[in-house]
Design a protein around this motif. Structure first.
Motif, PDB file in Angstrom:
ATOM      1  N   SER B   5       0.813  -1.213   0.000  1.00  0.00           N
ATOM      2  CA  SER B   5       0.000   0.000   0.000  1.00  0.00           C
ATOM      3  C   SER B   5       0.842   1.257   0.000  1.00  0.00           C
ATOM      4  CB  SER B   5      -0.890   0.010   1.250  1.00  0.00           C
ATOM      5  OG  SER B   5      -0.087   0.049   2.407  1.00  0.00           O
ATOM      6  N   GLY B   6       2.156   1.095  -0.058  1.00  0.00           N
ATOM      7  CA  GLY B   6       3.014   2.236   0.228  1.00  0.00           C
ATOM      8  C   GLY B   6       3.482   3.011  -0.980  1.00  0.00           C
ATOM      9  N   LYS B   7       4.487   3.872  -0.709  1.00  0.00           N
ATOM     10  CA  LYS B   7       5.108   4.605  -1.806  1.00  0.00           C
ATOM     11  C   LYS B   7       6.616   4.543  -1.644  1.00  0.00           C
ATOM     12  CE  LYS B   7       4.976   9.147   0.364  1.00  0.00           C
ATOM     13  NZ  LYS B   7       4.701  10.546   0.261  1.00  0.00           N
ATOM     14  N   ILE B   8       7.301   4.554  -2.769  1.00  0.00           N
ATOM     15  CA  ILE B   8       8.758   4.464  -2.767  1.00  0.00           C
ATOM     16  C   ILE B   8       9.345   5.848  -2.512  1.00  0.00           C
ATOM     17  CG2 ILE B   8      10.773   3.824  -4.164  1.00  0.00           C
ATOM     18  CD1 ILE B   8       8.911   1.451  -3.606  1.00  0.00           C
ATOM     19  N   VAL B   9      10.310   5.902  -1.595  1.00  0.00           N
ATOM     20  CA  VAL B   9      10.946   7.179  -1.275  1.00  0.00           C
ATOM     21  C   VAL B   9      12.462   6.981  -1.173  1.00  0.00           C
ATOM     22  CG1 VAL B   9       8.984   8.197  -0.040  1.00  0.00           C
ATOM     23  CG2 VAL B   9      10.583   6.718   1.186  1.00  0.00           C
ATOM     24  N   ALA B  10      13.197   8.090  -1.212  1.00  0.00           N
ATOM     25  CA  ALA B  10      14.642   8.062  -0.955  1.00  0.00           C
ATOM     26  C   ALA B  10      14.881   8.908   0.277  1.00  0.00           C
ATOM     27  CB  ALA B  10      15.409   8.615  -2.156  1.00  0.00           C
ATOM     28  N   VAL B  11      15.166   8.268   1.407  1.00  0.00           N
ATOM     29  CA  VAL B  11      15.279   8.990   2.681  1.00  0.00           C
ATOM     30  C   VAL B  11      16.417   8.436   3.527  1.00  0.00           C
ATOM     31  CG1 VAL B  11      12.824   9.621   2.837  1.00  0.00           C
ATOM     32  CG2 VAL B  11      13.586   7.419   3.744  1.00  0.00           C
ATOM     33  N   THR B  12      16.784   9.204   4.562  1.00  0.00           N
ATOM     34  CA  THR B  12      17.767   8.715   5.541  1.00  0.00           C
ATOM     35  C   THR B  12      17.048   7.832   6.562  1.00  0.00           C
ATOM     36  OG1 THR B  12      17.440  10.546   7.084  1.00  0.00           O
ATOM     37  CG2 THR B  12      19.087  10.862   5.347  1.00  0.00           C
ATOM     38  N   GLY B  13      17.831   7.079   7.315  1.00  0.00           N
ATOM     39  CA  GLY B  13      17.253   6.243   8.367  1.00  0.00           C
ATOM     40  C   GLY B  13      16.503   7.083   9.393  1.00  0.00           C
ATOM     41  N   ASN B  14      17.097   8.218   9.763  1.00  0.00           N
ATOM     42  CA  ASN B  14      16.443   9.101  10.728  1.00  0.00           C
ATOM     43  C   ASN B  14      15.113   9.620  10.205  1.00  0.00           C
ATOM     44  OD1 ASN B  14      18.323   8.931  12.746  1.00  0.00           O
ATOM     45  ND2 ASN B  14      19.412  10.815  12.207  1.00  0.00           N
ATOM     46  N   GLU B  15      15.109   9.984   8.927  1.00  0.00           N
ATOM     47  CA  GLU B  15      13.893  10.510   8.310  1.00  0.00           C
ATOM     48  C   GLU B  15      12.801   9.433   8.322  1.00  0.00           C
ATOM     49  OE1 GLU B  15      15.113  12.189   4.593  1.00  0.00           O
ATOM     50  OE2 GLU B  15      13.126  13.015   4.168  1.00  0.00           O
ATOM     51  N   ALA B  16      13.203   8.207   8.051  1.00  0.00           N
ATOM     52  CA  ALA B  16      12.246   7.092   8.011  1.00  0.00           C
ATOM     53  C   ALA B  16      11.639   6.845   9.385  1.00  0.00           C
ATOM     54  CB  ALA B  16      12.943   5.821   7.511  1.00  0.00           C
ATOM     55  N   VAL B  17      12.479   6.917  10.432  1.00  0.00           N
ATOM     56  CA  VAL B  17      11.978   6.692  11.787  1.00  0.00           C
ATOM     57  C   VAL B  17      11.052   7.835  12.215  1.00  0.00           C
ATOM     58  CG1 VAL B  17      12.677   6.538  14.218  1.00  0.00           C
ATOM     59  CG2 VAL B  17      13.865   5.185  12.492  1.00  0.00           C
ATOM     60  N   ALA B  18      11.417   9.058  11.848  1.00  0.00           N
ATOM     61  CA  ALA B  18      10.550  10.204  12.160  1.00  0.00           C
ATOM     62  C   ALA B  18       9.201  10.054  11.472  1.00  0.00           C
ATOM     63  CB  ALA B  18      11.229  11.507  11.736  1.00  0.00           C
ATOM     64  N   GLU B  19       9.217   9.553  10.228  1.00  0.00           N
ATOM     65  CA  GLU B  19       7.974   9.333   9.487  1.00  0.00           C
ATOM     66  C   GLU B  19       7.120   8.266  10.179  1.00  0.00           C
ATOM     67  OE1 GLU B  19       6.481  10.854   7.223  1.00  0.00           O
ATOM     68  OE2 GLU B  19       5.203   9.469   6.091  1.00  0.00           O
ATOM     69  N   ALA B  20       7.772   7.192  10.648  1.00  0.00           N
ATOM     70  CA  ALA B  20       7.038   6.148  11.375  1.00  0.00           C
ATOM     71  C   ALA B  20       6.376   6.747  12.618  1.00  0.00           C
ATOM     72  CB  ALA B  20       7.986   5.005  11.775  1.00  0.00           C
ATOM     73  N   LEU B  21       7.106   7.609  13.315  1.00  0.00           N
ATOM     74  CA  LEU B  21       6.553   8.244  14.521  1.00  0.00           C
ATOM     75  C   LEU B  21       5.364   9.139  14.176  1.00  0.00           C
ATOM     76  CD1 LEU B  21       9.709   9.211  16.631  1.00  0.00           C
ATOM     77  CD2 LEU B  21       7.964   7.524  17.201  1.00  0.00           C
ATOM     78  N   ARG B  22       5.486   9.884  13.067  1.00  0.00           N
ATOM     79  CA  ARG B  22       4.368  10.735  12.643  1.00  0.00           C
ATOM     80  C   ARG B  22       3.134   9.883  12.356  1.00  0.00           C
ATOM     81  NH1 ARG B  22       1.527  11.762   8.501  1.00  0.00           N
ATOM     82  NH2 ARG B  22       2.766  10.552   7.029  1.00  0.00           N
ATOM     83  N   GLN B  23       3.358   8.750  11.682  1.00  0.00           N
ATOM     84  CA  GLN B  23       2.228   7.902  11.310  1.00  0.00           C
ATOM     85  C   GLN B  23       1.590   7.246  12.530  1.00  0.00           C
ATOM     86  OE1 GLN B  23       4.414   5.620   8.253  1.00  0.00           O
ATOM     87  NE2 GLN B  23       3.012   6.504   6.751  1.00  0.00           N
ATOM     88  N   VAL B  24       2.432   6.860  13.514  1.00  0.00           N
ATOM     89  CA  VAL B  24       1.892   6.242  14.743  1.00  0.00           C
ATOM     90  C   VAL B  24       1.216   7.310  15.603  1.00  0.00           C
ATOM     91  CG1 VAL B  24       2.507   5.050  16.879  1.00  0.00           C
ATOM     92  CG2 VAL B  24       3.527   4.325  14.713  1.00  0.00           C
ATOM     93  N   ASN B  25       1.770   8.547  15.570  1.00  0.00           N
ATOM     94  CA  ASN B  25       1.165   9.662  16.292  1.00  0.00           C
ATOM     95  C   ASN B  25       1.013   9.379  17.793  1.00  0.00           C
ATOM     96  OD1 ASN B  25      -0.062  12.170  16.581  1.00  0.00           O
ATOM     97  ND2 ASN B  25      -2.103  11.391  16.089  1.00  0.00           N
TER      98      ASN B  25
END
Lengths: 97, 397
Positions: B5-25
């Motif tokens: 269901s996702g989308k392909i991105v080019a990100v750093t590990g930190n950015e990915a973890v921050a995104e996970a946190l945003r999604q979990v809220n």
């Protein structure tokens, strides 16, 4: 009191029963025991105010005897007691005498 | 394979973890910056400031306070997350035990960094290894994708009603935290429904049911609480596997307790954590092409360590090299080696084992390091002789 096994404990040692400290009789820690001498007591209530626990029983505005279930024998009441004419209303005695 | 269901991105590990946190809220986050973890919370607080996460941020004066605030917020009944590295984790030390002993499902993104002194900001595992026995769950991640996926799964694992344990998700400082990789984000809705609503257990804010946290437990009960903690740790692996199954349904990505790479028919094997496993897999492929039967095992659930399963996966090998990105000073061998040795302890016939310490303080782990280890393993398997049980590699004499 029968001690519980590890399977019976609440996770994280959380205490879910309010006021359950009443069941913990800390009087057994005592090495010195305060003795109340009623004829020297002027009912100033200093002992009641200074007691770090709630070991001074009070009824109808008058202090009664100690609640030895919770008195740890710290001696603060005996130190603060002004007594009557230089005679203390609370004195500390060694436990077991 | 499940439905993606996702989308392909080019990100750093930190950015990915921050995104996970945003999604979990999460409900609450308390954090203090430290390199290389800083960027996680820098990005996450930006999400909060821009209204993209509803989390209450508590910006504190130290990591000691950060973990303390997380403990308070978790006991109050909130879903809580934070992040740190190295000395920051060390400053959280006493609270780590309080969080686990109080059974609070706090999530911590640990960007692995070398412990000072001498002062160093780069990736190694001495911070996470120092905290391995504090009663937390530890999930280790090879790359940004795994860090993101582990982060999302960690909430479900930690908050599981059979567990209620804090969990840290580890990834290598700079090598993963600051390198841009191709990876896949899940949809917000997929993550939201995967983690679900936070369920409270004995929340302090439930004033109809008053509770006390942190009582004094002396000689009469402390040992029973520790025994109970050992028991709950033994239940973690099954929850990790169940959550991985559900995660595969929304992501198409498979996770287990550990990853094996060309291990089933192997005669020799490398055991290695995190990003260096990727480099090593290439070396494994190169040696396989030369006809050398080498495989790899990369632990994912490092605490609680799945001793039986790892032992079962390794016991058929003739020789194993465990590569540690941390030393356990005075413990003879690196921390990973000692656990791997323990997995094989029950077996009468066991592989020969050697230990190499690599990559401390961010020192590059090069393909030749993996190749040398495999070549040496092949020789050990042939002769049955180990020349050096433990040594530092990539170090100047």
């Amino acid at each position: 009191m029968k001690l519980k096994g590890w399977k019976e404990l609440k996770p994280g040692a959380v205490v879910t029963e309010p006021g359950s400290a009443l069941k913990f009789k800390t009087g057994s820690w005592r090495a010195f025991k305060p003795k109340w001498i009623e004829e020297n007591c002027i009912q100033c209530m200093f002992c009641w105010a200074y007691c770090p626990d709630m070991a001074i029983t009070v009824k109808d505005g008058k202090r009664g005897d100690f609640d030895y279930d919770y008195c740890k024998g710290c001696g603060i009441c005996a130190l603060e007691c002004p007594g009557k004419k230089g005679n203390k209303a609370i004195v500390m005695e060694e436990e077991g005498r | 394979m499940g439905q993606k269901s996702g989308k392909i991105v080019a990100v750093t590990g930190n950015e990915a973890v921050a995104e996970a946190l945003r999604q979990v809220n999460p409900d609450v986050s308390a954090a203090y910056p430290i390199t290389p973890a800083t960027e996680i919370m820098q990005r996450f607080t930006a999400f909060v400031s821009n209204g993209k996460a509803k989390t209450e941020m508590i910006l504190v004066e130290s990591e000691h306070s950060a973990m303390s605030a997380c403990i308070g917020a978790s006991a109050a009944g909130g879903r809580v997350a934070t992040s740190t590295s190295a000395q920051g984790l060390a400053l959280m030390w006493e609270e780590l035990f309080i969080a686990s002993g109080t059974r609070l499902p706090i999530i911590l993104a640990l960007v692995n960094r070398a412990m000072s002194a001498p002062l160093n900001i780069h990736g190694d595992h001495s911070d996470g290894m120092g905290a391995r026995d504090c009663g937390w769950i530890q999930l280790w991640s090879e790359n940004a994708q795994e860090a993101y996926d582990n982060m999302i799964q960690s909430f479900r694992i930690a908050e599981h009603m059979d567990l209620r344990l804090p969990a840290m998700v580890c990834m290598d400082g700079f090598i993963i935290s600051h390198s841009i990789e191709r990876m896949e984000y899940l949809d917000d809705e997929a993550v939201k429904s995967f983690v679900g609503e936070f369920k409270t257990v004995n929340p302090l804010l439930d004033i109809e049911h008053p509770v006390s946290y942190g009582p004094l437990i002396l000689t009469d009960y402390y040992m029973e609480y520790r025994r109970a903690h050992a028991e709950v740790m033994s239940k973690v692996k099954n929850v990790v596997l169940d959550v991985a199954k559900d995660f595969e349904k929304i992501s198409g990505r498979q996770y287990g307790l550990f990853e094996t790479y060309r291990l089933d028919d192997a005669e020799i094997g490398i055991v290695i954590l995190n990003s260096a496993a990727g480099t090593t897999k290439d070396a494994v492929d190169a040696f396989r092409e030369k006809g050398i039967k080498v495989g790899l095992l990369k632990p994912r659930l490092f605490r609680p360590f799945p001793y039986e399963e790892v032992g079962e996966a390794l016991k058929h090998l003739k020789a194993i090299c465990v590569l540690d990105r941390a030393d356990a000073f005075g413990g003879s061998y690196g921390p990973l080696f000692m656990d791997i040795a323990a997995t094989l302890f029950p077996y009468k016939e066991k592989p020969l084992m050697m230990n190499k310490i690599y990559g401390l303080g961010g020192r590059d782990y090069l393909p030749e390091h993996a190749e040398n280890a495999i070549a040496e393993l092949a020789e050990v398997a042939k002769t049955g002789q180990i020349k050096t049980f433990k040594e530092y590699i990539g170090v100047r004499e």
